[in-house]
Design a protein around this motif. Structure first.
Motif, short mmCIF file in Angstrom:
data_model
loop_
_atom_site.label_atom_id
_atom_site.label_comp_id
_atom_site.label_asym_id
_atom_site.label_seq_id
_atom_site.Cartn_x
_atom_site.Cartn_y
_atom_site.Cartn_z
N ALA A 220 0.70 -1.16 0.04
CA ALA A 220 -0.26 0.09 -0.19
C ALA A 220 1.05 1.41 -0.02
O ALA A 220 0.53 2.05 -0.69
CB ALA A 220 -1.06 0.11 1.16
N LEU A 221 2.03 1.24 0.66
CA LEU A 221 2.80 2.60 0.80
C LEU A 221 3.83 2.59 -0.47
O LEU A 221 3.82 3.81 -0.91
CB LEU A 221 3.62 2.81 2.04
N GLN A 222 4.10 1.50 -1.10
CA GLN A 222 4.77 1.36 -2.17
C GLN A 222 4.01 1.91 -3.42
O GLN A 222 4.74 2.45 -4.17
CB GLN A 222 5.57 0.17 -2.50
N TYR A 223 3.00 1.68 -3.35
CA TYR A 223 1.84 2.24 -4.35
C TYR A 223 2.27 3.64 -4.46
O TYR A 223 2.16 4.41 -5.35
CB TYR A 223 0.62 1.96 -4.02
N ILE A 224 2.00 4.13 -3.15
CA ILE A 224 2.12 5.68 -3.14
C ILE A 224 3.56 6.37 -3.97
O ILE A 224 3.75 7.10 -4.37
CB ILE A 224 1.82 6.18 -1.65
N ASN A 225 4.50 5.47 -3.32
CA ASN A 225 5.76 5.94 -3.80
C ASN A 225 6.05 5.91 -5.26
O ASN A 225 6.60 6.94 -6.09
CB ASN A 225 7.01 4.81 -3.42
N THR B 244 3.78 13.64 -4.91
CA THR B 244 3.01 14.87 -5.44
C THR B 244 2.19 14.43 -5.97
O THR B 244 0.89 15.16 -5.99
CB THR B 244 4.31 15.62 -6.04
N ARG B 245 2.24 13.69 -7.24
CA ARG B 245 1.18 13.14 -8.11
C ARG B 245 0.03 12.69 -7.21
O ARG B 245 -1.13 12.77 -7.36
CB ARG B 245 1.74 12.31 -8.96
N PHE B 246 0.31 11.86 -6.18
CA PHE B 246 -0.52 11.20 -5.54
C PHE B 246 -1.48 12.24 -4.65
O PHE B 246 -2.58 11.95 -4.77
CB PHE B 246 -0.09 10.24 -4.43
N ASP C 246 2.98 16.38 3.75
CA ASP C 246 4.01 16.80 4.20
C ASP C 246 5.20 16.17 3.71
O ASP C 246 6.18 16.94 3.14
CB ASP C 246 3.98 16.29 5.63
N MET C 247 5.07 14.93 3.38
CA MET C 247 6.22 14.33 2.48
C MET C 247 6.48 14.68 1.14
O MET C 247 7.62 14.85 0.51
CB MET C 247 5.89 12.63 2.53
N GLY D 172 9.76 16.40 -0.45
CA GLY D 172 10.19 15.48 -1.49
C GLY D 172 10.76 14.28 -0.94
O GLY D 172 11.78 13.51 -1.40
N LYS D 173 10.03 13.58 0.07
CA LYS D 173 10.33 12.38 0.50
C LYS D 173 9.63 11.45 0.00
O LYS D 173 8.39 11.39 -0.43
CB LYS D 173 9.93 12.42 1.96
#
Ligand code: NAI
Length: 724
Positions: free
Chosen positions: A679-684, A689-691, A714-715, A719-720
């Motif tokens: 689930a988090l890698q999907y966001i990565n 920013t796009r997400f 925040d991330m 740029g995290k």
């Protein structure tokens, strides 16, 4: 110590037979990297140049032969040219080995997987010790890759296109006997001594072997790709694979392309083709997702990243000897089974001995199945069943070091069994609850020792599902966590550790998937399209079918309980828009799910159309179709964003504490699309920013549930990305 000198031991005997022993210093297993391949290449060069050498035996000084390629190195590659070169270099040196003009025998003392098996396939003869633990296979597909060391060319030329495809497409790992049956291994022996003696004898008897594919008279076993039998296969195999994967796994397509194209060209051209398809996969987002999560993060979890250290708790690794299992229903029966399989004695307690016996019978059924499939013997079955003692008497729990309760989901009943148990067990024993919804801190109030009270949340069916969610109550001690963690590993499951909160982590994030399906239905989207969107997203089951499976009746119960809890806590309950569909299905239409034989689907008896379920034809009447139908992509993103955003919120709220636990928990716990890496890698992979931008859009269009979690905003600003 110079590793290059010692990773491969070179020994030549009086008859000119060289034994190359792979034995990498400072590692428990051999892996294919420069440290191993450089001395191996040097050894091959020496063999080529020394006419006194009459044969070569390759074996290993470790327990296993060769585990495979160095994944770290493959993962780091971002330029396809580097990936192509890596594959070509390895292939080049295997090619020299098989054409060195001397017999080369693989003497397999243990497991050979991936690049390890590719080395073995480049040997002229293969002998293995018949060790039931040894595994042989090309599992690259499981990390989104393909065998890049000639595996897609040698294996089909050795055992045929039809036999080799499933091995590579499913990444099957064979036992020694199966590998022999399939023609991958020539001979099985009982020990190392016999293996080396036979290897030497073979070298002496076969001074000038030629690989089948280098023989001028070579004929493909079962024919090449143009053979009519294979033409038929090629006509349907890609569509069959796509029907399962919805195009989410390019590795499957590329493996088929390698084998198909390799089957119409010569061996060396086939090898070039393979390197190109390999390079494409190595640099693909899918393989990066899968390797990052299913290799690195999973390994970190397995190595105990979330387990308190020995220094903190005072013991290394604990072991459960005797488990007290309270409740012999669906979950209790399953937990009893996986525990005895791990060598643990089990006392299985229910309200009556008959009920406990029914739970034990579940183990007998699973063991019978295993016997049929050749994985178990009648004697083994009897021994395992002997380890389960059924009872209705709490006194029998006396010597248990771990208790797990899986009685009805009811606070009063759970409190009652906790008290009765603690009256007889040792004060050192751990007490765990398998509750799916009730906060652990509250349940621990019934305990005399809340510091020794923990949640161990299993998934159904227990024998198949790989995850256990460990839940910490407010007072759970570190030592109790360590013991819970060790037990989960003892039964060979993967533990993730979460903090006590409503729905814990997995149930909470999972619910957003099935509820989004309901929201879409209420908006008038076509049920079939909703289900397809779930599957195309990479989920194992569509959201409506899944809700039938887990039971809407149960969701209704949880919803009502949550509303009551909120009211008691003086909080306002904001429901999910999809809830109206659950209420309608359960209360109005009396279709609570699969168990009742009716839900979003109809479940005909097996006599009708093989018992295949189908969408309830009257759904359209109760959930009228809207004029405007959303695109599949829009629905896919809604389902994925709902889950990923909720997982991010859980991480933000410290419900789940590590990126690895969040990703692995999503894949192993509720089947979140594995090709997305969790689930988090999907966001990565989507890009933070796009997400956030897309989540804002979805939120404006469909509701506040899509508002990006604060941590994501925040991330994105900083740029995290989520790093394990
Ligand atoms: P079940 O209804 O199949 O089994 C419950 C068993 O507990 C029955 O055999 C019942 O006779 C026994 N029992 C009830 N009261 C008892 C008592 N006072 N003393 C001794 N035995 C008693 O229920 P299931 O599905 O096995 O669930 C059990 C627990 O596991 C529940 O807390 C549930 O929320 C949780 N759970 C269920 C999952 C599922 O998929 N069904 C998944 C994860 C957790």
């Amino acid at each position: 110590m110079d590793a290059k000198v010692t990773a491969v031991k070179f020994e030549q005997d009086a008859d000119g037979i060289v034994t190359l022993t792979l034995d990498m210093p400072g590692r428990s297993m051999n892996v294919l990297n420069d440290e191993l391949s450089a001395p191996l290449a040097a050894a091959i060069a020496q063999i080529e140049s020394d006419a006194a050498i009459k044969g070569v035996i390759i074996t290993s000084g470790k327990k296993e032969f060769l585990a495979g390629a160095d994944i770290e190195k493959v993962f780091a590659i971002t330029d396809p040219k580097d990936a192509f070169k890596l594959a070509e270099d390895y292939k080049g040196f295997l090619r020299r080995l098989e054409k060195c003009g001397r017999p080369v025998v693989a003497a397999l003392n243990g497991t050979a997987l991936g690049g390890g098996l590719e080395l073995v396939l480049a040997c002229h003869y293969r002998i293995a010790i018949n060790d039931p633990k040894a595994k042989f296979g090309l599992p690259e597909v499981k990390l989104g890759l393909l065998p890049g060391g000639g595996g897609t060319q040698r294996l089909p030329r050795l055992i045929g296109i039809q036999a080799s495809l499933p091995l590579m497409l499913e990444g099957k790992e064979l036992r020694a006997e199966q590998a022999k049956q399939q023609g991958i291994i020539h001979e099985l022996v009982k020990d190392r001594e016999e293996m080396l003696a036979k290897a030497k004898a073979w070298c002496l008897a076969n001074p000038k072997p030629v690989q089948p594919w280098d023989d001028k008279k070579f004929k493909w076993p079962g024919g090449d790709s143009k053979n009519p039998a294979n033409v038929q296969l090629w006509a349907i195999a890609p569509s069959m694979a796509d029907a399962k994967t919805y195009g989410n796994y390019p590795a499957a397509t590329n493996i088929m392309s390698c084998v198909y194209e390799g089957g119409i060209v010569d061996f060396d051209s086939g090898c070039r083709i393979e390197s190109r398809f390999f390079a494409e996969l190595v640099t693909s987002q899918v393989s990066k997702n899968m390797i990052g999560t299913l290799w690195f993060q999973l390994n970190a979890i397995n190595k105990g990243k979330s387990r308190p250290a020995k220094e903190e708790v005072g013991f290394e690794k604990s072991k459960v000897k005797k488990l007290g299992m309270l409740g012999a229903g669906m979950m209790g029966a399953g937990i009893a089974y996986v525990s005895v399989k791990a060598g643990i004695d089990v006392v299985l307690l229910d309200s009556t001995v008959e009920a406990a016996e029914r739970g034990k019978a579940y183990s007998a059924t699973l063991l019978d199945k295993a016997i049929k499939q050749g994985r178990e013997t009648p004697m083994g079955k009897a021994a395992l069943l002997d380890k389960i003692k059924t009872t209705a008497d709490y006194a029998d729990l006396k010597d248990c070091d771990l208790i797990i309760e899986a009685v009805f989901e009811d606070r009063a009943i759970k409190a009652d069994v906790t008290k009765k148990t603690e009256a007889v067990i040792a004060n050192t024993a751990t007490f765990a609850s398998n509750t799916s919804t009730l906060p652990i801190t509250g349940l621990a109030e019934a305990s005399l020792r809340p510091d020794q009270f923990i949640g161990l949340h299993f998934f159904s069916p227990v024998d198949k599902m790989p995850l256990v969610e460990i839940i910490l109550g407010a007072k759970t001690s570190k030592a109790t966590l360590a013991k819970g963690f060790d037990y989960v590993q003892q039964i060979k499951k993967t533990p993730i550790v979460v903090n006590d909160s409503r729905g814990f982590y997995t149930s909470r994030a999972f619910a957003t998937y099935i509820m989004e399906g309901k929201a879409l239905l209420l908006e008038g989207q076509r049920p079939r399209s909703i289900e397809m969107a779930g599957l195309q997203a990479g989920m194992p089951v569509g959201p409506l079918a899944l809700h039938d499976e887990v039971s809407m009746g149960l969701s209704m119960h949880v919803m009502e309980q949550t509303k009551k809890d909120f009211a008691a806590e003086g909080k306002t309950y904001v429901g999910h828009p999809g809830e109206a569909a659950v209420i309608k299905m359960v209360k109005e239409l009396d279709r609570p799910g699969k168990k009742a034989g009716k839900g979003f689907y109809e479940y005909p008896p097996s006599s009708i159309n093989g018992g295949q379920k189908f969408l309830w034809p009257e759904l359209a009447k109760h959930f009228p179709l809207a004029k405007e139908q959303l695109s599949q992509q829009e629905m896919i993103e809604r389902m994925m964003f709902a889950q990923a955003n909720e997982a991010a919120r859980c991480y933000e709220e410290n419900v789940v504490m590590t990126v690895a636990d969040t990703n692995i928990g999503s894949i192993f716990g509720w089947g979140f699309a594995p090709h997305q890496g969790g689930a988090l890698q999907y966001i990565n992979a989507y890009g933070l920013t796009r997400f956030v931008k897309r989540a804002d859009e979805l939120s404006a269009r469909y509701g506040a549930r899509f508002k990006p979690a604060a941590i994501l905003i925040d991330m994105a600003k900083n740029g995290k990305t989520f790093e394990a």
